[in-house]
Write an enzyme that holds these catalytic residues in place. Structure first.
Site, mmCIF file in Angstrom:
data_model
loop_
_atom_site.group_PDB
_atom_site.id
_atom_site.type_symbol
_atom_site.label_atom_id
_atom_site.label_comp_id
_atom_site.label_asym_id
_atom_site.label_seq_id
_atom_site.Cartn_x
_atom_site.Cartn_y
_atom_site.Cartn_z
ATOM 1 N N HIS A 124 10.311 28.656 33.381
ATOM 2 C CA HIS A 124 10.214 28.756 31.998
ATOM 3 C C HIS A 124 11.243 29.274 31.272
ATOM 4 C CE1 HIS A 124 9.115 32.992 31.549
ATOM 5 N NE2 HIS A 124 8.452 32.707 32.580
ATOM 6 N N ASP A 125 11.757 28.356 30.204
ATOM 7 C CA ASP A 125 12.982 29.016 29.324
ATOM 8 C C ASP A 125 14.276 29.179 30.013
ATOM 9 O OD1 ASP A 125 11.126 29.547 27.000
ATOM 10 O OD2 ASP A 125 10.277 30.971 28.559
ATOM 11 N N GLY A 142 12.103 33.222 35.223
ATOM 12 C CA GLY A 142 12.172 32.880 33.657
ATOM 13 C C GLY A 142 13.533 33.379 33.170
#
Length: 262
Positions: A124-125, A142
């Site tokens: 994520h991100d 992440g």
């Protein structure tokens, strides 16, 4: 004339998904709601694409890739977060690409013309640039940023919030816990340490001898001269006056929040 969209009878495509011209969806694939897939993209057999996800043109997802899944973050509570993918990427078997989180940017971004080999994971991100190669089992935690033309060798892993500068090369099995400046090779033991610049890769991308010499000089200042970072940075600032590449390296160092991989 554009090829028609082709969906295998065993595939499941949500009515809310938007498929461009010439998209092909293979057997037993699943395309969820809030998914946009650009023209000419191929979704291979048994792939899943979960939204909100936007995919550009002429990408190829091989079998069993899991695209746009929920972020693997214990704080995630089902918020609306996204995955955005550019054009002409090759995404091989069992690759996993997760959406962002509201505690991050809310979006995971992958650029164009990348090759993500089997079992690659982008968490994520993360932000991945263009023309990168992630070899088998390369893994990003992440909030990682990977700039253009980076190569991650097989089984390499990157700690959360780290950055990898443009044209860097990360060796097989290296586990990064710090930022890697542009042009740098990291290899060796599991934790990895700088081993010079990626001169062969730079030559292949059209860097001339003068540019490479300036980058080598900057590398020696940063890693070989034994200088404290503040002193090395001062010398790099002087070198940057005659080299845009050194200027980019210096900007990378100045904009970081994690320590350099040294």
């Amino acid at each position: 004339m554009s090829a028609p969209t082709a969906i295998h009878p065993s595939a499941v495509v949500d009515p809310g998904a938007q498929l461009g011209e010439g998209v092909r969806v293979g057997p037993f694939a699943h395309i969820g709601p809030e998914v946009e897939i650009g023209a000419g993209t191929v979704i291979g057999p048994h792939c899943t694409v979960t939204g909100p996800t936007r995919i550009g043109r002429d990408n190829h997802f091989a079998g069993h890739a899991a695209i746009g899944g929920d972020p693997q973050d214990k704080k995630f509570k089902g918020e609306r977060v996204e995955l955005v993918i550019g054009d002409r990427n090759q995404v091989r078997e069992f690759v996993t690409l997760n959406r962002g989180t509201v505690t991050g940017t809310g979006i995971t971004r992958i650029g164009s013309d990348n090759m993500l080999l089997a079992y690659t994971h982008v968490a994520h991100d993360c932000i991945v640039g263009n023309h990168c190669v992630f070899s088998n089992n390369a893994t990003l935690a992440g909030h990682v940023t990977v700039e253009d033309w980076v190569i991650l060798s097989g089984f390499a892993g990157v700690h959360q919030f780290c950055r990898i500068g443009a044209h860097a090369f990360i060796g097989m099995g290296v586990l990064l816990s710090g930022d890697v400046p542009p042009f740098t090779m990291v290899a060796g033991e599991a934790s990895g340490r700088p081993r010079g610049i990626n001169s062969e890769g730079l030559k292949r991308r059209g860097f001339d001898a003068e540019r490479i010499a300036a980058i080598k000089r900057a590398y020696r200042t940063l890693y070989v001269a034994g200088l404290p970072l503040a002193d090395a940075r001062q010398q790099l600032a002087e070198q940057a006056q005659t080299s845009d590449d050194v200027k980019a390296l210096l900007h990378f160092i100045d904009s970081g929040e994690r320590p350099l991989q040294r």
